[in-house]
Enzyme design. Structure first.
Site, PDB file in Angstrom:
ATOM      1  N   GLU A   1       0.833  -1.359  -0.031  1.00 38.72           N
ATOM      2  CA  GLU A   1      -0.157  -0.035  -0.143  1.00 38.72           C
ATOM      3  C   GLU A   1       0.918   1.168   0.092  1.00 38.72           C
ATOM      4  O   GLU A   1       2.095   1.213   0.313  1.00 38.72           O
ATOM      5  CB  GLU A   1      -0.963   0.144   1.074  1.00 38.72           C
ATOM      6  CG  GLU A   1      -0.166   0.051   2.457  1.00 38.72           C
ATOM      7  CD  GLU A   1      -1.078   0.776   3.710  1.00 38.72           C
ATOM      8  OE1 GLU A   1      -1.443   1.929   3.260  1.00 38.72           O
ATOM      9  OE2 GLU A   1      -1.294   0.082   4.839  1.00 38.72           O
TER      10      GLU A   1
ATOM     11  N   LYS B   1      -3.308  -2.329  15.771  1.00 43.68           N
ATOM     12  CA  LYS B   1      -2.709  -1.376  16.508  1.00 43.68           C
ATOM     13  C   LYS B   1      -3.453  -1.157  17.853  1.00 43.68           C
ATOM     14  O   LYS B   1      -4.858  -0.865  17.458  1.00 43.68           O
ATOM     15  CB  LYS B   1      -2.340  -0.167  15.845  1.00 43.68           C
ATOM     16  CG  LYS B   1      -0.977   0.532  16.354  1.00 43.68           C
ATOM     17  CD  LYS B   1      -0.773   1.789  15.496  1.00 43.68           C
ATOM     18  CE  LYS B   1       0.334   1.551  14.979  1.00 43.68           C
ATOM     19  NZ  LYS B   1       0.748   2.263  13.698  1.00 43.68           N
TER      20      LYS B   1
HETATM   21  N1  PSU Z   1      -2.463   1.613  10.727  1.00 42.84           N
HETATM   22  C1  PSU Z   1      -1.034   1.817  10.755  1.00 42.84           C
HETATM   23  N2  PSU Z   1      -0.378   2.282   9.755  1.00 42.84           N
HETATM   24  C2  PSU Z   1      -0.920   2.815   8.664  1.00 42.84           C
HETATM   25  C3  PSU Z   1      -2.451   2.644   8.465  1.00 42.84           C
HETATM   26  C4  PSU Z   1      -3.136   2.263   9.784  1.00 42.84           C
HETATM   27  O1  PSU Z   1      -0.366   1.282  11.948  1.00 42.84           O
HETATM   28  O2  PSU Z   1      -0.418   3.301   7.846  1.00 42.84           O
HETATM   29  C5  PSU Z   1      -3.018   3.160   7.508  1.00 42.84           C
HETATM   30  C6  PSU Z   1      -3.446   1.970   6.498  1.00 42.84           C
HETATM   31  O3  PSU Z   1      -3.326   2.674   5.368  1.00 42.84           O
HETATM   32  C7  PSU Z   1      -4.687   1.771   6.740  1.00 42.84           C
HETATM   33  C8  PSU Z   1      -5.517   3.257   7.026  1.00 42.84           C
HETATM   34  O4  PSU Z   1      -5.403   1.134   5.776  1.00 42.84           O
HETATM   35  O5  PSU Z   1      -4.309   4.034   7.807  1.00 42.84           O
HETATM   36  C9  PSU Z   1      -6.686   3.236   7.865  1.00 42.84           C
HETATM   37  O6  PSU Z   1      -7.195   4.376   7.772  1.00 42.84           O
HETATM   38  P1  PSU Z   1      -8.715   4.631   8.471  1.00 42.84           P
HETATM   39  O7  PSU Z   1      -8.742   4.195   9.923  1.00 42.84           O
HETATM   40  O8  PSU Z   1      -9.142   6.072   8.093  1.00 42.84           O
HETATM   41  O9  PSU Z   1      -9.618   3.790   7.611  1.00 42.84           O
END
Ligand code: PSU
Ligand code: MN
Length: 305
Positions: free
Chosen positions: A25, A159
C-alpha cells in the site's frame, strides 16, 4: 484492461505467467511514516519481496490512474509530496475522476490489487474499530472491504490505537478468518501480545496458502487477516505503548481531529513522542511481514491453477 488501471510491465508479465506477486500500500508511505524513512522502507520492502521469490507491486493513484507497481521516482514522490490524498474506497471515484494523486489505504489497495489479479497483500497494520466506536461509529472501511475482496492481508495484528477486541468481533461478523502465525496470542502491532487470543493459528506459509485456496475455491469470498507478530527483540511492550496511545488519543480529541485524519494524526503523534522507537519497531515489523507475505504468495502460486 479496465480503464484507469495501469499495471507495470514486470507485474503484468508475472501475473500472466502465474508467478507470485505481492501488493503493497501507499498510505503507509504518504501518511503513515515520516520522510525519508518512509521511502527507504518502501524500497527495502520491495527488495525483500524479490529476495523471497515474488514481484512487488506498490499501489497508488497517479493523476487519476490506479497504478500497480511504482517506479523509483514515483515512490519518492509519494514519500515527499505534501498534497497526496489519503484514498480509501469512498475516495476513489473523486480522486480518479479529478485526475489527482492518491495514496491508497488497505481497503483501496485491496480493491485495486483484486482488479489487477493479485491475491496477496502485505502491510504494517490495518484500520479497524476505533476506541469509542459505540458512540463515534468510527469503523475503518478496511474491515468491510475484507468481507468482500479475495486478497489476503498480512499485517502485524491491530494497533492498540483501536479497540482490538471489537475489531476481532467485527471481523467475525463479516466472516473474515483471523490467523496468527506461530503463536496463540493475537499480536498488537508494536507488541507480540494484545491480551486477546488469536481466533486461529497456523505456522507455515504453505498451511496458510492451503487455507486461502480452500476458502476461495469454495466461493467463500473475502480476505483472511494473517497476523504476524513483531520480532521479539523489536517489540515495545503493550503497557509502555498504552501510555503513549492514551496521550495521543487525548491530543487528537483536544485538537478536534476527525474522520480520515485521525489515524495519521495518532501515528505521527506516537512516532514523535517515542523518540523514533515506535518508528524502528514499525519498520522492523513491516520487513518481517514482507518476508512471510512473499513466501505465502510463492506457496499460493504453486498450488493455484
Ligand atoms: N495503521 C497503521 N499504519 C498505517 C495505517 C493504519 O499502523 O499506515 C493506514 C493504512 O493505510 C490503513 C489506514 O488502511 O491507515 C486506515 O485508515 P482509516 O482508519 O481512516 O480507515
Ligand atoms: Mn475512520
Amino acid at each position: 484492461m479496465k480503464p484507469n488501471l495501469h499495471i507495470h510491465p514486470e507485474v503484468a508479465a508475472a501475473l500472466r505467467d502465474g508467478d507470485p506477486v505481492v501488493a503493497l500500500e501507499s498510505t503507509i508511505i504518504s501518511h503513515g511514516m515520516p520522510y525519508p524513512q518512509n521511502v527507504a522502507t518502501a524500497r527495502e520492502v520491495e527488495h525483500i519481496v524479490r529476495e523471497n521469490g515474488a514481484v512487488p507491486a506498490t499501489i497508488a493513484i497517479i493523476k487519476g490512474t490506479c497504478t500497480v507497481g511504482l517506479s523509483s521516482e514515483e515512490l519518492e514522490y509519494f514519500g515527499q509530496a505534501k498534497v497526496v490524498h489519503k484514498v480509501s474506497l469512498r475516495d476513489m471515484p473523486y480522486v480518479i475522476s479529478q485526475g489527482l494523486y492518491g495514496a491508497t489505504t488497505v481497503a483501496a489497495t485491496m480493491r485495486i490489487a483484486a482488479m489487477a489479479g493479485i491475491s496477496t497483500f502485505v502491510t504494517g497494520g490495518i484500520g479497524g474499530v476505533h476506541r469509542g466506536a459505540e458512540k463515534n461509529m468510527d469503523i475503518s472501511a478496511d474491515l468491510t472491504e475484507m468481507q468482500h475482496t479475495n486478497v489476503a492481508v498480512i499485517s502485524a495484528g491491530v494497533k492498540s490505537i483501536l479497540d482490538i477486541g471489537l475489531t476481532l468481533e467485527y471481523l467475525e461478523t463479516l466472516g473474515v478468518p483471523v490467523v496468527t502465525v506461530g503463536q496463540e496470542a493475537f499480536p498488537s502491532f508494536y507488541s507480540q501480545d494484545s491480551g486477546y487470543k488469536s481466533p486461529l493459528q497456523l505456522n507455515t506459509p504453505s498451511a496458510i496458502a492451503s487455507m486461502l485456496k480452500v476458502k476461495w475455491d469454495m466461493g467463500l469470498n473475502g480476505s483472511v487477516l494473517i497476523a504476524n507478530p513483531v520480532p521479539a527483540d523489536q517489540e515495545i511492550p503493550a503497557a509502555a505503548m498504552e501510555e503513549h496511545i492514551v496521550l495521543a488519543l487525548d491530543a487528537a480529541s483536544r485538537a478536534g481531529v476527525r474522520g480520515k485524519d485521525i489515524t495519521p494524526y495518532l501515528l505521527s503523534y506516537i512516532a514523535k513522542h517515542t523518540n523514533g522507537e515506535s518508528l524502528d519497531a514499525n519498520i522492523a515489523l513491516i520487513k518481517n511481514n514482507t518476508a512471510i507475505g512473499a513466501r505465502i504468495a510463492v506457496a499460493l502460486s504453486a498450488i493455484m491453477e
